[in-house]
Write an enzyme that holds these catalytic residues in place. Sequence first.
Site, short mmCIF file in Angstrom:
data_model
loop_
_atom_site.label_atom_id
_atom_site.label_comp_id
_atom_site.label_asym_id
_atom_site.label_seq_id
_atom_site.Cartn_x
_atom_site.Cartn_y
_atom_site.Cartn_z
N VAL A 59 0.55 -1.09 -0.09
CA VAL A 59 0.06 0.03 -0.03
C VAL A 59 0.82 1.25 -0.01
O VAL A 59 0.29 2.15 -0.36
CB VAL A 59 -1.13 0.20 1.07
N SER A 164 -5.62 3.45 16.10
CA SER A 164 -5.28 2.49 16.99
C SER A 164 -5.47 3.17 18.61
O SER A 164 -4.97 4.60 18.71
CB SER A 164 -3.82 1.84 17.22
N TYR A 177 4.84 3.75 15.65
CA TYR A 177 3.51 3.33 15.52
C TYR A 177 2.51 4.19 16.07
O TYR A 177 1.46 4.70 15.45
CB TYR A 177 3.31 2.09 16.43
N ALA A 179 2.80 7.53 16.42
CA ALA A 179 2.68 8.77 15.65
C ALA A 179 2.05 8.45 14.49
O ALA A 179 1.08 9.20 14.10
CB ALA A 179 4.26 9.05 15.37
N SER A 180 1.95 7.24 13.78
CA SER A 180 1.44 7.10 12.66
C SER A 180 -0.28 6.77 12.73
O SER A 180 -0.94 7.31 11.89
CB SER A 180 1.90 5.81 11.88
N LYS A 181 -0.47 6.35 14.11
CA LYS A 181 -2.09 5.95 14.20
C LYS A 181 -2.51 7.45 14.53
O LYS A 181 -3.79 7.52 14.43
CB LYS A 181 -2.11 4.84 14.96
#
Length: 270
Positions: A59, A164, A177, A179-181
């Site tokens: 993706v 999340s 993790y 930060a991205s969520k």
Amino acid sequence: MRVDGAIAVVTGAASGMGLATAKALTDAGATVYGIDLRREALDEEFAQLPRARGFALDVSDSAAINEVFGRLEADHGKLDVLVNAAGVSTPGGEQQAWVDGINDRMVNAAKTGETFHPEFLNGITDADFDRVVAINLNGTFYTIRAAVELLKKAGGGSIVNFASVAGLIGLPMPAYYPASKAAIVGLTKAVAAELAPFDIRVNALAPAGVNTAMLSASGDDHVQALLALQPLKRVAEPDEVGRTVLFLASDAGKHFTGQTLSPSGGALMA
């Protein structure tokens, strides 16, 4: 809840919550295009689903994403539902082993009363951070961008992005993790505001522990440590999350947009 005749795209569709979502949508009458990096697993699972086609790609590759949506446009001329479930918690196996080792020390320290302060920041390389963000955040953006015109052609639709609970509460873990969520939540709100005039609804899910292979691999002690954070002392099942996505995709959720629903057993109460 039914979505008869709907055309849907689900990323991360070969396992876990993505697969459960694809099943929920096909059971409710949708045609599903599934995207996942793991061709063999995707082909095996999608062979058992009605009205389902699988596409193996990363993706984070925007050109490959655009190609799939071009195929969908040629086949159906529209899109009704987009579900962005693809995501990773670490960049790869070596980094996962490093994180698991620190998590094990945290759990053991909690059992024995030892003082232990986990340190992740100095162990994260630029490449590690970039890879997780590329999949979790960039990949979500790429699919939304590719889907917008097809959703408009349908006269409206639903986008569901997977965030999340880790992006909403403070937890000691590698920063890439959460930060991205957390960024997924901001992306969801911005896109929801832009697309509302076209009757395109955009929402996010922020689960906590879900009974997937990824969680099981972390070990029971780690699962129990996660459950200690939430009032409901069990992990969610993937099909429970899939049904929540179905709600947001169906007419039952037609007045929800810009929201982040958290099937987290009460780990987040907002």
